[in-house]
Design a protein around this motif. Structure first.
Motif, PDB file in Angstrom:
ATOM      1  N   ARG A 171       0.796  -1.224   0.000  1.00 45.77           N
ATOM      2  CA  ARG A 171       0.000   0.000   0.000  1.00 45.77           C
ATOM      3  C   ARG A 171       0.836   1.284   0.000  1.00 45.77           C
ATOM      4  O   ARG A 171       0.575   2.186  -0.810  1.00 45.77           O
ATOM      5  CB  ARG A 171      -0.961   0.002   1.191  1.00 45.77           C
ATOM      6  CG  ARG A 171      -2.129  -0.950   1.021  1.00 45.77           C
ATOM      7  CD  ARG A 171      -3.045  -0.901   2.206  1.00 45.77           C
ATOM      8  NE  ARG A 171      -4.208  -1.762   2.038  1.00 45.77           N
ATOM      9  CZ  ARG A 171      -5.194  -1.871   2.918  1.00 45.77           C
ATOM     10  NH1 ARG A 171      -5.139  -1.176   4.042  1.00 45.77           N
ATOM     11  NH2 ARG A 171      -6.207  -2.663   2.682  1.00 45.77           N
ATOM     12  N   PRO A 172       1.818   1.415   0.899  1.00 44.93           N
ATOM     13  CA  PRO A 172       2.604   2.655   0.839  1.00 44.93           C
ATOM     14  C   PRO A 172       3.374   2.813  -0.464  1.00 44.93           C
ATOM     15  O   PRO A 172       3.614   3.938  -0.908  1.00 44.93           O
ATOM     16  CB  PRO A 172       3.567   2.514   2.037  1.00 44.93           C
ATOM     17  CG  PRO A 172       3.609   1.066   2.343  1.00 44.93           C
ATOM     18  CD  PRO A 172       2.259   0.546   1.989  1.00 44.93           C
ATOM     19  N   ILE A 173       3.737   1.680  -1.080  1.00 43.51           N
ATOM     20  CA  ILE A 173       4.446   1.753  -2.361  1.00 43.51           C
ATOM     21  C   ILE A 173       3.514   2.275  -3.445  1.00 43.51           C
ATOM     22  O   ILE A 173       3.861   3.207  -4.189  1.00 43.51           O
ATOM     23  CB  ILE A 173       5.008   0.367  -2.740  1.00 43.51           C
ATOM     24  CG1 ILE A 173       6.000  -0.110  -1.678  1.00 43.51           C
ATOM     25  CG2 ILE A 173       5.673   0.419  -4.113  1.00 43.51           C
ATOM     26  CD1 ILE A 173       6.504  -1.520  -1.902  1.00 43.51           C
ATOM     27  N   SER A 174       2.326   1.689  -3.538  1.00 44.87           N
ATOM     28  CA  SER A 174       1.384   2.118  -4.576  1.00 44.87           C
ATOM     29  C   SER A 174       0.910   3.550  -4.336  1.00 44.87           C
ATOM     30  O   SER A 174       0.769   4.336  -5.281  1.00 44.87           O
ATOM     31  CB  SER A 174       0.183   1.164  -4.628  1.00 44.87           C
ATOM     32  OG  SER A 174      -0.542   1.185  -3.410  1.00 44.87           O
ATOM     33  N   LEU A 175       0.673   3.904  -3.077  1.00 46.12           N
ATOM     34  CA  LEU A 175       0.208   5.247  -2.749  1.00 46.12           C
ATOM     35  C   LEU A 175       1.254   6.290  -3.115  1.00 46.12           C
ATOM     36  O   LEU A 175       0.927   7.359  -3.652  1.00 46.12           O
ATOM     37  CB  LEU A 175      -0.123   5.326  -1.249  1.00 46.12           C
ATOM     38  CG  LEU A 175      -0.808   6.603  -0.748  1.00 46.12           C
ATOM     39  CD1 LEU A 175      -2.132   6.820  -1.457  1.00 46.12           C
ATOM     40  CD2 LEU A 175      -1.020   6.522   0.759  1.00 46.12           C
ATOM     41  N   SER A 176       2.516   5.997  -2.843  1.00 52.31           N
ATOM     42  CA  SER A 176       3.582   6.954  -3.122  1.00 52.31           C
ATOM     43  C   SER A 176       3.923   7.010  -4.603  1.00 52.31           C
ATOM     44  O   SER A 176       4.129   8.092  -5.159  1.00 52.31           O
ATOM     45  CB  SER A 176       4.828   6.603  -2.318  1.00 52.31           C
ATOM     46  OG  SER A 176       5.275   5.297  -2.602  1.00 52.31           O
ATOM     47  N   VAL A 177       3.969   5.837  -5.263  1.00 53.75           N
ATOM     48  CA  VAL A 177       4.339   5.796  -6.677  1.00 53.75           C
ATOM     49  C   VAL A 177       3.277   6.479  -7.535  1.00 53.75           C
ATOM     50  O   VAL A 177       3.596   7.150  -8.525  1.00 53.75           O
ATOM     51  CB  VAL A 177       4.559   4.340  -7.132  1.00 53.75           C
ATOM     52  CG1 VAL A 177       4.677   4.254  -8.654  1.00 53.75           C
ATOM     53  CG2 VAL A 177       5.811   3.776  -6.483  1.00 53.75           C
ATOM     54  N   ARG A 178       2.010   6.335  -7.171  1.00 56.08           N
ATOM     55  CA  ARG A 178       0.934   6.951  -7.955  1.00 56.08           C
ATOM     56  C   ARG A 178       1.111   8.464  -8.010  1.00 56.08           C
ATOM     57  O   ARG A 178       1.041   9.075  -9.087  1.00 56.08           O
ATOM     58  CB  ARG A 178      -0.425   6.594  -7.347  1.00 56.08           C
ATOM     59  CG  ARG A 178      -1.610   7.165  -8.125  1.00 56.08           C
ATOM     60  CD  ARG A 178      -2.925   6.802  -7.483  1.00 56.08           C
ATOM     61  NE  ARG A 178      -3.228   5.378  -7.655  1.00 56.08           N
ATOM     62  CZ  ARG A 178      -3.100   4.455  -6.728  1.00 56.08           C
ATOM     63  NH1 ARG A 178      -2.656   4.789  -5.517  1.00 56.08           N
ATOM     64  NH2 ARG A 178      -3.397   3.196  -6.951  1.00 56.08           N
TER      65      ARG A 178
END
Length: 251
Positions: A171-178
């Protein structure tokens, strides 16, 4: 004479004040940190100014602040459900912070802070840590029910738990990468289109084509302004959805 275009140069960190080195790593106050401090200060000043009087009949600034706050409060309530009111200040602060940083990046020759993944990742990490810490504080070990959906057969639970844990960690990866990817790509495209204008003007007869990239630059700028606002809203909405897991684990 050729005009040099370097769309990546705009993302380079520049130390404004150096505090020395730790090993080979310089510790410095950069323009990125400056923009973040300015954003926090501006949010605080505008909020205090707008709500200082707390008039029964609000003025323009108070009305604007209330509209923004109520909009975020409604988003949090719809996404996180009952008991989410306590998280409204957090989500509102994150929304305004990301929004201002995105808009700052649209100012010519300004620095796009949210185009650096370390910044967006730390913001996402704050969200996920809030979910985990509050989840355990409020529900204890019952919070772990988040990783075991109800109705799953016993023989399938180990696989489902692994999938849910990986999904949670991502989740933190997808939230930040988006957020990072949208801002980075937009600023690179804008820099390229804008760079074509002086390049064509310096190319003699090809200068007659310079209005075309100019029009495209204006169109991309308008699109980036929309993306800047939408990405702040998406970040706030996803934050609210993730916070619902801390409030209602296992549901």
């Amino acid at each position: 004479m050729a005009v040099k275009m370097d769309p990546i140069h705009q993302f380079e960190l520049k130390p404004l004040v150096s505090f020395g080195h730790v090993g080979h790593q310089e510790i410095a106050f950069t323009q990125s940190a400056l923009y973040m401090f300015v954003a926090v200060g501006l949010i605080a000043l505008l909020t205090i100014w707008a709500t200082g009087r707390r008039a029964v009949v609000p003025g323009r600034m108070q009305s604007l602040a209330e509209v923004f706050y109520e909009f975020i409060a409604s988003t949090v309530h719809q996404s996180a459900g009952h008991g989410s009111e306590r998280f409204v200040p957090l989500v509102f602060s994150l929304f305004m912070f990301v929004l201002l940083l995105n808009l700052f990046g649209m100012i010519p020759y300004a620095f796009a802070v949210t185009s650096h993944i370390i910044v967006t990742f730390m913001l996402a990490l704050v969200v996920i840590l809030t979910v985990v810490i509050y989840g355990f504080m409020a529900h204890g070990t019952h919070f772990l029910g988040l990783f075991v959906p109800p109705g799953v057969p016993g023989w399938l639970k180990p696989l489902i738990v692994v999938i849910e844990v990986v999904s949670f960690i991502s989740r933190p990866i997808s939230l930040s990468v988006r957020l990072f990817a949208n801002m980075l790509a937009g600023h690179i495209a804008l820099k390229i289109f804008a760079g074509f204008v002086p390049a064509l003007l310096a190319a003699g007869v090809w200068g007659i084509l310079s209005p075309l990239p100019l029009v495209l630059s204006v169109a991309v700028t308008a699109l980036e302004m929309l993306v800047a606002v939408l990405q702040a809203y998406v970040f706030a909405t996803l934050t609210s959805i993730y916070l619902s897991d801390a409030l209602h684990p296992g549901h």
